[in-house]
Write a protein that holds these residues in place. Sequence first.
Motif, PDB file in Angstrom:
ATOM      1  N   ARG A  44       0.882   5.664   8.122  1.00  0.00           N
ATOM      2  CA  ARG A  44      -0.114   6.389   7.321  1.00  0.00           C
ATOM      3  C   ARG A  44      -1.463   5.676   7.344  1.00  0.00           C
ATOM      4  NH1 ARG A  44      -1.099   7.872   1.664  1.00  0.00           N
ATOM      5  NH2 ARG A  44      -2.242   9.815   1.867  1.00  0.00           N
ATOM      6  N   LEU A  45      -1.459   4.340   7.246  1.00  0.00           N
ATOM      7  CA  LEU A  45      -2.709   3.583   7.336  1.00  0.00           C
ATOM      8  C   LEU A  45      -3.404   3.854   8.669  1.00  0.00           C
ATOM      9  CD1 LEU A  45      -1.680   0.127   5.825  1.00  0.00           C
ATOM     10  CD2 LEU A  45      -3.562   1.575   5.024  1.00  0.00           C
ATOM     11  N   LEU A  46      -2.643   3.828   9.744  1.00  0.00           N
ATOM     12  CA  LEU A  46      -3.201   4.088  11.067  1.00  0.00           C
ATOM     13  C   LEU A  46      -3.806   5.486  11.121  1.00  0.00           C
ATOM     14  CD1 LEU A  46      -3.374   2.693  13.860  1.00  0.00           C
ATOM     15  CD2 LEU A  46      -1.237   3.837  14.426  1.00  0.00           C
ATOM     16  N   SER A  47      -3.114   6.449  10.557  1.00  0.00           N
ATOM     17  CA  SER A  47      -3.599   7.825  10.520  1.00  0.00           C
ATOM     18  C   SER A  47      -4.864   7.955   9.682  1.00  0.00           C
ATOM     19  CB  SER A  47      -2.505   8.733   9.967  1.00  0.00           C
ATOM     20  OG  SER A  47      -2.970  10.038   9.812  1.00  0.00           O
ATOM     21  N   ALA A  53     -14.471   9.393   9.423  1.00  0.00           N
ATOM     22  CA  ALA A  53     -15.633   9.680  10.269  1.00  0.00           C
ATOM     23  C   ALA A  53     -15.941   8.461  11.130  1.00  0.00           C
ATOM     24  CB  ALA A  53     -16.831  10.038   9.402  1.00  0.00           C
ATOM     25  N   GLY A  54     -16.131   8.693  12.396  1.00  0.00           N
ATOM     26  CA  GLY A  54     -16.434   7.605  13.311  1.00  0.00           C
ATOM     27  C   GLY A  54     -15.223   6.768  13.665  1.00  0.00           C
ATOM     28  N   GLY A  55     -14.026   7.147  13.177  1.00  0.00           N
ATOM     29  CA  GLY A  55     -12.808   6.401  13.483  1.00  0.00           C
ATOM     30  C   GLY A  55     -12.779   5.023  12.868  1.00  0.00           C
ATOM     31  N   GLU A  56     -13.512   4.860  11.771  1.00  0.00           N
ATOM     32  CA  GLU A  56     -13.617   3.552  11.118  1.00  0.00           C
ATOM     33  C   GLU A  56     -13.467   3.726   9.618  1.00  0.00           C
ATOM     34  OE1 GLU A  56     -16.632   0.194  12.060  1.00  0.00           O
ATOM     35  OE2 GLU A  56     -17.608   1.537  10.629  1.00  0.00           O
ATOM     36  N   ALA A  57     -12.713   2.819   8.989  1.00  0.00           N
ATOM     37  CA  ALA A  57     -12.516   2.900   7.546  1.00  0.00           C
ATOM     38  C   ALA A  57     -12.592   1.515   6.922  1.00  0.00           C
ATOM     39  CB  ALA A  57     -11.167   3.536   7.219  1.00  0.00           C
ATOM     40  N   CYS A  58     -13.247   1.464   5.776  1.00  0.00           N
ATOM     41  CA  CYS A  58     -13.308   0.236   4.991  1.00  0.00           C
ATOM     42  C   CYS A  58     -11.973   0.088   4.268  1.00  0.00           C
ATOM     43  CB  CYS A  58     -14.450   0.328   3.983  1.00  0.00           C
ATOM     44  SG  CYS A  58     -14.548  -1.108   2.880  1.00  0.00           S
ATOM     45  N   VAL A  59     -11.544  -1.129   4.089  1.00  0.00           N
ATOM     46  CA  VAL A  59     -10.296  -1.359   3.364  1.00  0.00           C
ATOM     47  C   VAL A  59     -10.368  -0.729   1.971  1.00  0.00           C
ATOM     48  CG1 VAL A  59     -10.892  -3.622   2.389  1.00  0.00           C
ATOM     49  CG2 VAL A  59      -8.511  -3.068   2.868  1.00  0.00           C
ATOM     50  N   CYS A  60     -11.557  -0.652   1.393  1.00  0.00           N
ATOM     51  CA  CYS A  60     -11.721  -0.037   0.073  1.00  0.00           C
ATOM     52  C   CYS A  60     -11.444   1.463   0.110  1.00  0.00           C
ATOM     53  CB  CYS A  60     -13.111  -0.320  -0.490  1.00  0.00           C
ATOM     54  SG  CYS A  60     -14.454   0.384   0.479  1.00  0.00           S
ATOM     55  N   ASP A  61     -11.597   2.079   1.302  1.00  0.00           N
ATOM     56  CA  ASP A  61     -11.282   3.497   1.472  1.00  0.00           C
ATOM     57  C   ASP A  61      -9.783   3.741   1.578  1.00  0.00           C
ATOM     58  OD1 ASP A  61     -14.012   4.198   1.594  1.00  0.00           O
ATOM     59  OD2 ASP A  61     -14.060   3.845   3.762  1.00  0.00           O
ATOM     60  N   LEU A  62      -9.030   2.708   1.877  1.00  0.00           N
ATOM     61  CA  LEU A  62      -7.610   2.866   2.169  1.00  0.00           C
ATOM     62  C   LEU A  62      -6.702   2.568   0.975  1.00  0.00           C
ATOM     63  CD1 LEU A  62      -7.651   1.017   5.611  1.00  0.00           C
ATOM     64  CD2 LEU A  62      -7.714   3.488   5.218  1.00  0.00           C
ATOM     65  N   THR A  63      -7.085   1.632   0.154  1.00  0.00           N
ATOM     66  CA  THR A  63      -6.178   1.161  -0.893  1.00  0.00           C
ATOM     67  C   THR A  63      -5.866   2.210  -1.946  1.00  0.00           C
ATOM     68  OG1 THR A  63      -8.053   0.154  -2.033  1.00  0.00           O
ATOM     69  CG2 THR A  63      -6.759  -1.281  -0.601  1.00  0.00           C
ATOM     70  N   GLY A  64      -6.791   3.118  -2.234  1.00  0.00           N
ATOM     71  CA  GLY A  64      -6.577   4.115  -3.267  1.00  0.00           C
ATOM     72  C   GLY A  64      -5.546   5.173  -2.905  1.00  0.00           C
ATOM     73  N   ASP A  65      -5.216   5.287  -1.622  1.00  0.00           N
ATOM     74  CA  ASP A  65      -4.256   6.292  -1.167  1.00  0.00           C
ATOM     75  C   ASP A  65      -2.804   5.844  -1.281  1.00  0.00           C
ATOM     76  OD1 ASP A  65      -5.921   8.519  -0.327  1.00  0.00           O
ATOM     77  OD2 ASP A  65      -6.657   7.177   1.243  1.00  0.00           O
ATOM     78  N   LEU A  77      -1.847  -4.047   7.108  1.00  0.00           N
ATOM     79  CA  LEU A  77      -2.985  -4.050   8.027  1.00  0.00           C
ATOM     80  C   LEU A  77      -2.893  -5.212   9.012  1.00  0.00           C
ATOM     81  CD1 LEU A  77      -5.776  -3.083   5.490  1.00  0.00           C
ATOM     82  CD2 LEU A  77      -4.984  -1.685   7.422  1.00  0.00           C
ATOM     83  N   LYS A  78      -2.415  -6.356   8.531  1.00  0.00           N
ATOM     84  CA  LYS A  78      -2.241  -7.524   9.402  1.00  0.00           C
ATOM     85  C   LYS A  78      -1.217  -7.228  10.488  1.00  0.00           C
ATOM     86  CE  LYS A  78      -0.619 -12.280   9.389  1.00  0.00           C
ATOM     87  NZ  LYS A  78       0.066 -13.318   8.615  1.00  0.00           N
ATOM     88  N   VAL A  79      -0.115  -6.574  10.139  1.00  0.00           N
ATOM     89  CA  VAL A  79       0.910  -6.225  11.136  1.00  0.00           C
ATOM     90  C   VAL A  79       0.316  -5.290  12.193  1.00  0.00           C
ATOM     91  CG1 VAL A  79       3.115  -5.028  11.484  1.00  0.00           C
ATOM     92  CG2 VAL A  79       2.851  -6.614   9.563  1.00  0.00           C
ATOM     93  N   LEU A  80      -0.441  -4.302  11.756  1.00  0.00           N
ATOM     94  CA  LEU A  80      -1.088  -3.380  12.697  1.00  0.00           C
ATOM     95  C   LEU A  80      -2.084  -4.114  13.594  1.00  0.00           C
ATOM     96  CD1 LEU A  80      -1.705  -0.322  10.345  1.00  0.00           C
ATOM     97  CD2 LEU A  80      -0.104  -0.418  12.282  1.00  0.00           C
ATOM     98  N   ARG A  81      -2.820  -5.046  12.996  1.00  0.00           N
ATOM     99  CA  ARG A  81      -3.812  -5.818  13.757  1.00  0.00           C
ATOM    100  C   ARG A  81      -3.112  -6.711  14.785  1.00  0.00           C
ATOM    101  NH1 ARG A  81      -6.111  -7.683   9.558  1.00  0.00           N
ATOM    102  NH2 ARG A  81      -5.335  -9.791   9.697  1.00  0.00           N
TER     103      ARG A  81
END
Length: 122
Positions: A44-47, A53-65, A77-81
């Motif tokens: 889901r994080l990857l998705s 927009a632009g295929g880029e997301a701030c970590v602050c955009d992700l945590t609320g979901d 995120l570390k595992v994905l990285r």
Amino acid sequence: MSKNELPLVEACEPTPLAGTALSTADAAALAVGFKAVADPTRLRLLSLIAAHAGGEACVCDLTGDFDLSGPTISHHLKVLREAGLITGERRGTWIYYRVVRDTLATLSQALSPAAHELEVTA
């Protein structure tokens, strides 16, 4: 016929390969990526990152979901990285993540019927 006796059958004739199968090293490299996306949170994080927009997301955009703590999101995120699926860039106090499309393409190709043409880049 007892359980210990098996009927004799003709030897199996090996079927020739139509393409090139993955090497042990390529399979191991791909498995790291598949293992990373096998977790629902990481998938889901990857998705979410790819959908921004632009295929880029701030970590602050992700945590609320997610109903998860910040450190848990950071771990995913570390595992994905580490699997080469995303990259991160620090800007001030925030980290912005991008999907590594070449790595996703490599994983996708491994699952396609034409996988014998695969070149592993992971």
